[in-house]
Design a protein around this motif. Structure first.
Motif, PDB file in Angstrom:
ATOM      1  N   LYS A   1      30.586  54.594  78.590  1.00  0.00           N
ATOM      2  CA  LYS A   1      31.697  53.672  78.360  1.00  0.00           C
ATOM      3  C   LYS A   1      32.702  54.296  77.403  1.00  0.00           C
ATOM      4  O   LYS A   1      32.304  55.009  76.467  1.00  0.00           O
ATOM      5  CB  LYS A   1      31.156  52.373  77.755  1.00  0.00           C
ATOM      6  N   VAL A   2      33.974  54.040  77.622  1.00  0.00           N
ATOM      7  CA  VAL A   2      35.011  54.496  76.696  1.00  0.00           C
ATOM      8  C   VAL A   2      35.819  53.262  76.282  1.00  0.00           C
ATOM      9  O   VAL A   2      36.211  52.464  77.128  1.00  0.00           O
ATOM     10  CB  VAL A   2      35.960  55.514  77.371  1.00  0.00           C
ATOM     11  N   SER A   3      36.022  53.089  74.993  1.00  0.00           N
ATOM     12  CA  SER A   3      36.866  51.999  74.509  1.00  0.00           C
ATOM     13  C   SER A   3      38.043  52.598  73.758  1.00  0.00           C
ATOM     14  O   SER A   3      37.851  53.477  72.925  1.00  0.00           O
ATOM     15  CB  SER A   3      36.111  51.096  73.538  1.00  0.00           C
ATOM     16  N   VAL A   4      39.232  52.099  74.055  1.00  0.00           N
ATOM     17  CA  VAL A   4      40.415  52.585  73.352  1.00  0.00           C
ATOM     18  C   VAL A   4      40.943  51.477  72.457  1.00  0.00           C
ATOM     19  O   VAL A   4      41.098  50.336  72.895  1.00  0.00           O
ATOM     20  CB  VAL A   4      41.504  53.037  74.348  1.00  0.00           C
ATOM     21  N   GLY A   5      41.177  51.822  71.210  1.00  0.00           N
ATOM     22  CA  GLY A   5      41.721  50.849  70.265  1.00  0.00           C
ATOM     23  C   GLY A   5      42.699  51.525  69.344  1.00  0.00           C
ATOM     24  O   GLY A   5      43.317  52.528  69.705  1.00  0.00           O
ATOM     25  N   LYS A   6      42.835  50.965  68.162  1.00  0.00           N
ATOM     26  CA  LYS A   6      43.745  51.560  67.178  1.00  0.00           C
ATOM     27  C   LYS A   6      42.945  51.882  65.926  1.00  0.00           C
ATOM     28  O   LYS A   6      42.046  51.136  65.554  1.00  0.00           O
ATOM     29  CB  LYS A   6      44.829  50.563  66.770  1.00  0.00           C
ATOM     30  N   ALA A   7      43.300  52.994  65.292  1.00  0.00           N
ATOM     31  CA  ALA A   7      42.700  53.324  64.004  1.00  0.00           C
ATOM     32  C   ALA A   7      43.791  53.214  62.948  1.00  0.00           C
ATOM     33  O   ALA A   7      44.868  53.793  63.099  1.00  0.00           O
ATOM     34  CB  ALA A   7      42.130  54.733  64.036  1.00  0.00           C
ATOM     35  N   ILE A   8      43.539  52.425  61.927  1.00  0.00           N
ATOM     36  CA  ILE A   8      44.533  52.215  60.870  1.00  0.00           C
ATOM     37  C   ILE A   8      43.885  52.537  59.533  1.00  0.00           C
ATOM     38  O   ILE A   8      42.839  51.977  59.181  1.00  0.00           O
ATOM     39  CB  ILE A   8      45.040  50.760  60.888  1.00  0.00           C
ATOM     40  N   ARG A   9      44.485  53.488  58.811  1.00  0.00           N
ATOM     41  CA  ARG A   9      43.911  53.924  57.545  1.00  0.00           C
ATOM     42  C   ARG A   9      44.617  53.214  56.402  1.00  0.00           C
ATOM     43  O   ARG A   9      45.843  53.190  56.341  1.00  0.00           O
ATOM     44  CB  ARG A   9      44.094  55.438  57.433  1.00  0.00           C
ATOM     45  N   LEU A  10      43.869  52.623  55.513  1.00  0.00           N
ATOM     46  CA  LEU A  10      44.455  51.909  54.376  1.00  0.00           C
ATOM     47  C   LEU A  10      43.996  52.540  53.070  1.00  0.00           C
ATOM     48  O   LEU A  10      42.827  52.906  52.942  1.00  0.00           O
ATOM     49  CB  LEU A  10      43.988  50.442  54.368  1.00  0.00           C
ATOM     50  N   LEU A  11      44.932  52.659  52.134  1.00  0.00           N
ATOM     51  CA  LEU A  11      44.557  53.028  50.767  1.00  0.00           C
ATOM     52  C   LEU A  11      44.804  51.789  49.920  1.00  0.00           C
ATOM     53  O   LEU A  11      45.933  51.291  49.862  1.00  0.00           O
ATOM     54  CB  LEU A  11      45.431  54.172  50.267  1.00  0.00           C
ATOM     55  N   ILE A  12      43.777  51.268  49.314  1.00  0.00           N
ATOM     56  CA  ILE A  12      43.914  50.009  48.572  1.00  0.00           C
ATOM     57  C   ILE A  12      43.470  50.200  47.127  1.00  0.00           C
ATOM     58  O   ILE A  12      42.375  50.710  46.863  1.00  0.00           O
ATOM     59  CB  ILE A  12      43.057  48.898  49.241  1.00  0.00           C
ATOM     60  N   LYS A  13      44.360  49.776  46.233  1.00  0.00           N
ATOM     61  CA  LYS A  13      44.014  49.791  44.800  1.00  0.00           C
ATOM     62  C   LYS A  13      43.197  48.538  44.527  1.00  0.00           C
ATOM     63  O   LYS A  13      43.620  47.434  44.852  1.00  0.00           O
ATOM     64  CB  LYS A  13      45.304  49.718  43.984  1.00  0.00           C
ATOM     65  N   SER A  14      42.039  48.734  43.944  1.00  0.00           N
ATOM     66  CA  SER A  14      41.177  47.571  43.757  1.00  0.00           C
ATOM     67  C   SER A  14      40.199  47.789  42.611  1.00  0.00           C
ATOM     68  O   SER A  14      39.946  48.923  42.204  1.00  0.00           O
ATOM     69  CB  SER A  14      40.419  47.331  45.071  1.00  0.00           C
ATOM     70  N   GLU A  15      39.651  46.687  42.119  1.00  0.00           N
ATOM     71  CA  GLU A  15      38.703  46.782  41.005  1.00  0.00           C
ATOM     72  C   GLU A  15      37.336  47.253  41.464  1.00  0.00           C
ATOM     73  O   GLU A  15      36.565  47.792  40.686  1.00  0.00           O
ATOM     74  CB  GLU A  15      38.543  45.413  40.348  1.00  0.00           C
ATOM     75  N   SER A  16      37.023  46.969  42.728  1.00  0.00           N
ATOM     76  CA  SER A  16      35.707  47.356  43.219  1.00  0.00           C
ATOM     77  C   SER A  16      35.758  47.619  44.715  1.00  0.00           C
ATOM     78  O   SER A  16      36.699  47.195  45.388  1.00  0.00           O
ATOM     79  CB  SER A  16      34.700  46.224  42.951  1.00  0.00           C
ATOM     80  N   GLU A  17      34.729  48.277  45.194  1.00  0.00           N
ATOM     81  CA  GLU A  17      34.609  48.517  46.633  1.00  0.00           C
ATOM     82  C   GLU A  17      34.625  47.209  47.388  1.00  0.00           C
ATOM     83  O   GLU A  17      35.305  47.050  48.397  1.00  0.00           O
ATOM     84  CB  GLU A  17      33.256  49.196  46.918  1.00  0.00           C
ATOM     85  N   GLN A  18      33.855  46.292  46.864  1.00  0.00           N
ATOM     86  CA  GLN A  18      33.715  44.989  47.520  1.00  0.00           C
ATOM     87  C   GLN A  18      35.057  44.264  47.636  1.00  0.00           C
ATOM     88  O   GLN A  18      35.391  43.713  48.693  1.00  0.00           O
ATOM     89  CB  GLN A  18      32.743  44.136  46.699  1.00  0.00           C
ATOM     90  N   ALA A  19      35.824  44.314  46.553  1.00  0.00           N
ATOM     91  CA  ALA A  19      37.129  43.648  46.558  1.00  0.00           C
ATOM     92  C   ALA A  19      38.078  44.346  47.533  1.00  0.00           C
ATOM     93  O   ALA A  19      38.889  43.691  48.200  1.00  0.00           O
ATOM     94  CB  ALA A  19      37.713  43.633  45.156  1.00  0.00           C
ATOM     95  N   ALA A  20      37.976  45.661  47.629  1.00  0.00           N
ATOM     96  CA  ALA A  20      38.842  46.407  48.551  1.00  0.00           C
ATOM     97  C   ALA A  20      38.522  46.031  49.997  1.00  0.00           C
ATOM     98  O   ALA A  20      39.421  45.805  50.810  1.00  0.00           O
ATOM     99  CB  ALA A  20      38.666  47.915  48.336  1.00  0.00           C
ATOM    100  N   VAL A  21      37.232  45.940  50.309  1.00  0.00           N
ATOM    101  CA  VAL A  21      36.823  45.581  51.665  1.00  0.00           C
ATOM    102  C   VAL A  21      37.256  44.153  51.978  1.00  0.00           C
ATOM    103  O   VAL A  21      37.773  43.861  53.075  1.00  0.00           O
ATOM    104  CB  VAL A  21      35.288  45.733  51.843  1.00  0.00           C
ATOM    105  N   SER A  22      37.116  43.286  51.000  1.00  0.00           N
ATOM    106  CA  SER A  22      37.484  41.893  51.242  1.00  0.00           C
ATOM    107  C   SER A  22      38.997  41.762  51.462  1.00  0.00           C
ATOM    108  O   SER A  22      39.456  40.976  52.289  1.00  0.00           O
ATOM    109  CB  SER A  22      36.946  41.038  50.099  1.00  0.00           C
ATOM    110  N   GLN A  23      39.755  42.584  50.734  1.00  0.00           N
ATOM    111  CA  GLN A  23      41.211  42.572  50.957  1.00  0.00           C
ATOM    112  C   GLN A  23      41.545  43.094  52.356  1.00  0.00           C
ATOM    113  O   GLN A  23      42.410  42.552  53.049  1.00  0.00           O
ATOM    114  CB  GLN A  23      41.902  43.435  49.912  1.00  0.00           C
ATOM    115  N   ALA A  24      40.844  44.130  52.786  1.00  0.00           N
ATOM    116  CA  ALA A  24      41.064  44.685  54.124  1.00  0.00           C
ATOM    117  C   ALA A  24      40.744  43.638  55.198  1.00  0.00           C
ATOM    118  O   ALA A  24      41.437  43.537  56.211  1.00  0.00           O
ATOM    119  CB  ALA A  24      40.227  45.940  54.326  1.00  0.00           C
TER     120      ALA A  24
END
Lengths: 217, 99
Positions: B44-67
């Motif tokens: 199977k092949v799936s085509v989508g979009k890849a979007i790279r974000l750089l986020i300033k955040s206090e923690s990994e968890q907060a960055a993921v939650s913002q994403a």
């Protein structure tokens, strides 16, 4: 005095002059509304013309949805004002949440530019009230993402509330239930993929589009 | 307002992909092309979009939650698409310009 139709123009919109010509042909008034405008007091209805608003970046309609005009447009719609989205305009209305569902890429990944015959399913809406139920109209499509898609429960609602306005007689794009146009439950917000503004003269192959614009004038 | 200290920059990769029941003609066309080339093991092949974000955040968890919030508000249309967020890593100021 006839009513004034506001034609919403985003960067990348390209059907605004065709819509203007349609209104003019019928002797109506129109005004272009650039996407930075937030005052909509001078218009009686709004048409989001087709094209590629904001380059269709991310997804068709996704960025346009955040243009300054949209907040006022949503308010206008919620107050019952007629709002029509044609082609890319339909995509903007689904992205803005004013209409349910979404438009996905055409089946077979083909850009379609051709005449289509449509069946009028209901005349109970702000943009189909000058048509005749069960009659056939000929308009033109010109899109890559016109394949209407929605959740099963949304489809059930659309059918139960008589929100499907036009269906393709010969489905060109894979659209669910042959849907070409829908309206919201208040029936003032309409989205359609075919272009009525391109069917306003015998020279173009059809004048059926004029019946749609008559309802706004 | 005091300046927020202890903020770091995190690199996140968002993948936006068609939902399972939504047709992915681009993916299936590529799949057919791969089979034509002899890559018969591709299922199977799936085509989508890849979007790279750089986020300033206090923690990994907060960055993921913002994403997550960003995906819900803009990056994905829930009628058609799913999104997947991968935390790549924390970036140093020197590394940021290279992303």
């Amino acid at each position: 005095m006839s009513k004034t139709v506001g034609i919403v123009v985003f960067p990348g919109t390209n059907c605004e002059y065709d819509v203007a010509e349609s209104i003019e042909t019928l002797g109506g008034n129109y005004k272009f509304i650039f996407h930075l405008e937030t005052n909509l007091n001078s218009v009686d209805s709004l048409v989001i013309a087709g094209g590629f608003a904001h380059g269709d970046y991310l997804r068709p309609g996704a960025i346009a949805r955040f243009s300054p005009v949209m907040e006022s447009l949503i308010k206008f719609a919620n107050e019952g004002g007629p709002v029509v989205g044609i082609c890319n305009g339909f995509q903007v209305l689904t992205e803005a949440g004013l209409l349910p569902g979404a438009l996905q890429k055409n089946a077979n990944l083909t850009f379609l530019c051709q005449p289509v015959v449509l069946k009028v399913e209901t005349t109970n809406s702000s943009f189909t009230n000058k048509l005749t139920v069960n009659s056939k109209v000929k308009l033109f499509i010109n899109h890559f993402s016109g394949n209407y898609t929605c959740e099963q429960e949304v489809l059930t609602d659309l059918k139960e509330n008589d929100q499907i306005l036009l269906t393709y007689v010969d489905n060109p794009n894979g659209s669910t239930e042959n849907i070409a146009a829908i309206c919201n439950t208040k029936r003032n917000v309409v989205g359609l993929m075919p272009h009525p503004e391109r069917a306003i003269s015998e020279l173009l192959g059809s004048t059926d589009g004029l019946y749609f614009f008559k309802s706004l004038i | 307002m005091t300046e927020v200290l202890n903020q770091n920059t995190y690199e996140l990769l968002v993948e936006v992909r068609h939902r399972e029941k939504i047709a992915d003609p681009e993916g299936s066309t590529i799949n057919k092309a791969l089979h034509a080339l002899g890559f018969n093991s591709v299922e199977k092949v799936s085509v989508g979009k890849a979007i790279r974000l750089l986020i300033k955040s206090e923690s990994e968890q907060a960055a993921v939650s913002q994403a997550e919030d960003i995906c819900k508000r803009l990056l994905a249309n829930p009628v058609l698409e799913n999104y997947f967020i991968t935390l790549i890593k924390q970036k140093t100021p020197e590394e940021i310009s290279s992303v």
